[in-house]
Design a protein around this motif. Structure first.
Motif: not given
Length: 471
Positions: A447-464
């Motif tokens: 489950v944690l390995a799956l979460g790591t893969a999902v995190t890797a797909a997030i774009q660093p859109d740092l709006r603040r």
């Protein structure tokens, strides 16, 4: 340092831009406006690197919140960490005891939307008072649940405390953004999360220390009475202090991002819609839920896990839980400091998540080694990253969703975590009974390995950060 009016006159700022009039007050005027209700002596305001005024009693507000959060979360595992004692004393099933923990997760999901709306409309003070009152009331109900036929009343008290949690978990990023400048907001958020972890640590540590595993029913009842009175007394004193001294916000925003956010009209339903159509936020919802869900599952069933290989080690089970959470508290502070210094939100989140997978694998293969000291050391590594991830997820969410309200953003994160936590706890408990702890733990690693893969797909859109830099 030049004032904002000086900068306008010198052409540094555009005179057409709105000026925060709070910043034009003299030090004496600011002091007069804010001294009411203050419990701190000496100078109460200072200027940060942005030129915004921050107030020193922001640390007092944060301190109140840390204790308030701890008073609630210490009751989360109050029954489950001594599950073998509770089942014997009250004559209930282990599943019933597990539900004293899972009720925290189940009540959160349907209530987080109205609680987030209330926070958005009324601010920190009203929400905090409601949560402190619920935490206190639930603790007092448990004081009267000591008779062996009154487990139902203890469960009712636990449910009231669980409902109060809805007014706590989503506050750290909001409190940090309202009271702290841009150079301290991540650290303040991590300290706010630290309060929840402090309570969980005490919840692991105190019950096994207070309630004797080998005592007679009369002795166990007396020990339970002492434990419940201690918690009820602490929450009562804290409730009074919060009513008297906790403040909703400083007289002026502490940062450019907070200034802009305060100027925007908040539409709660519109914010929900924007959040649920934000791809990065949806991915973060999933990854955060998976990580925290595994943490909830491990914490809820830790007593059963440890006693499987180390019979009679009730106190050690509590101490191992304490080690996991204390290491996580240290991890939270370290990660908050790193975020404030580097602003590398995506990289920090991914690194912490990947390290959590490694920690879970080490924990899985050392649990049955026969040396409980080794389990303590593997728990330190696991806790540092797994529990340390909590404020990192909050702050990353605030970045990719700005300027949406931090309370709503973190509220939905926690709601997702409660759903995953409930499902993963039930799955983990079922696997423990059917296939044993090794396969159950390996499933959590997956489950944690799956979460790591999902995190890797997030774009660093740092709006603040973009809003800060633009200002």
């Amino acid at each position: 340092m030049l004032s904002k009016t000086d900068n306008v006159a010198n052409g540094i700022l555009n005179p057409a831009e709105p000026i925060n009039t709070k910043l034009l007050l003299s030090d004496e005027e600011v002091y007069r406006n804010d001294v009411s209700g203050s419990v701190m002596d000496g100078p109460i305001m200072e200027t940060n690197a942005e030129g915004y005024t921050v107030y020193r009693h922001r640390w007092l507000m944060l301190g109140f919140f840390v204790l308030y959060s701890a008073s609630n979360s210490l009751q989360w595992t109050q029954y489950t960490i001594i599950a073998d004692i509770v089942t014997k004393y009250y004559g209930v099933s282990t599943n019933a005891v597990s539900w004293t923990s899972m009720i925290y997760m189940v009540t959160y999901v349907p209530l987080i939307v109205p609680a987030s709306w209330l926070l958005d409309k009324t601010g920190l003070r009203v929400t905090t008072i409601i949560g402190a009152f619920g935490t206190c009331a639930g603790a007092w109900l448990k004081v009267f649940s000591v008779p062996q036929d009154m487990f139902w009343l203890g469960f009712a008290g636990q449910t009231v405390v669980a409902v109060a949690q809805v007014f706590i978990l989503n506050l750290p990023p909001r409190l940090a953004a309202v009271w702290f400048g841009a150079d301290q907001v991540s650290s303040a958020c991590s300290i706010g999360v630290f309060g929840n972890q402090l309570g969980v640590a005490l919840g692991f540590f105190l019950p096994p220390m207070i309630v004797r595993a080998t005592g007679t029913p009369e002795e166990i009842g007396a020990d339970l009475q002492v434990m419940f009175y201690l918690v009820a007394g602490f929450t009562s004193v804290l409730f009074v202090f919060i009513v008297l001294f906790f403040k909703a916000a400083p007289p002026s925003p502490p940062s450019a991002a907070a200034d802009l956010g305060a100027a925007l009209d908040s539409n709660f339903l519109q914010s929900i819609k924007k959040l649920l159509t934000n791809r990065n936020y949806i991915l973060l919802l999933i990854s955060y839920g998976l990580n925290v869900g595994v943490f909830y599952a491990i914490s809820t069933l830790l007593n059963e896990l440890v006693l499987t290989y180390y019979p009679g080690a009730n106190t050690d089970a509590g101490r191992i839980g304490l080690v996991i959470v204390v290491a996580g508290m240290l991890g939270s502070v370290v990660c908050g400091f790193i975020l404030d210094k580097t602003h590398r939100f995506k990289e920090t989140t991914l690194a912490v998540y990947a390290a959590t997978v490694v920690g879970m694998i080490i924990f899985t293969f050392t649990l049955d080694c026969g040396y409980i000291a080794v389990v303590y050391f593997s728990s330190i590594f696991l806790g540092f990253f797994m529990a340390g991830y909590l404020p990192v997820g909050f702050e990353f969410a605030s970045e990719v969703t700005y300027p949406e309200p931090e309370g709503t953003t973190s509220g939905l994160l926690n709601a997702c975590a409660q759903v995953f936590g409930t499902v993963l706890t039930l799955l983990f408990e079922w696997m423990l009974g059917r296939v044993g702890d090794r396969w159950a733990d390996l499933a959590m690693c997956g489950v944690l390995a799956l979460g790591t893969a999902v995190t890797a797909a997030i774009q660093p859109d740092l709006r603040r950060q973009a809003a800060q830099n633009k200002t």
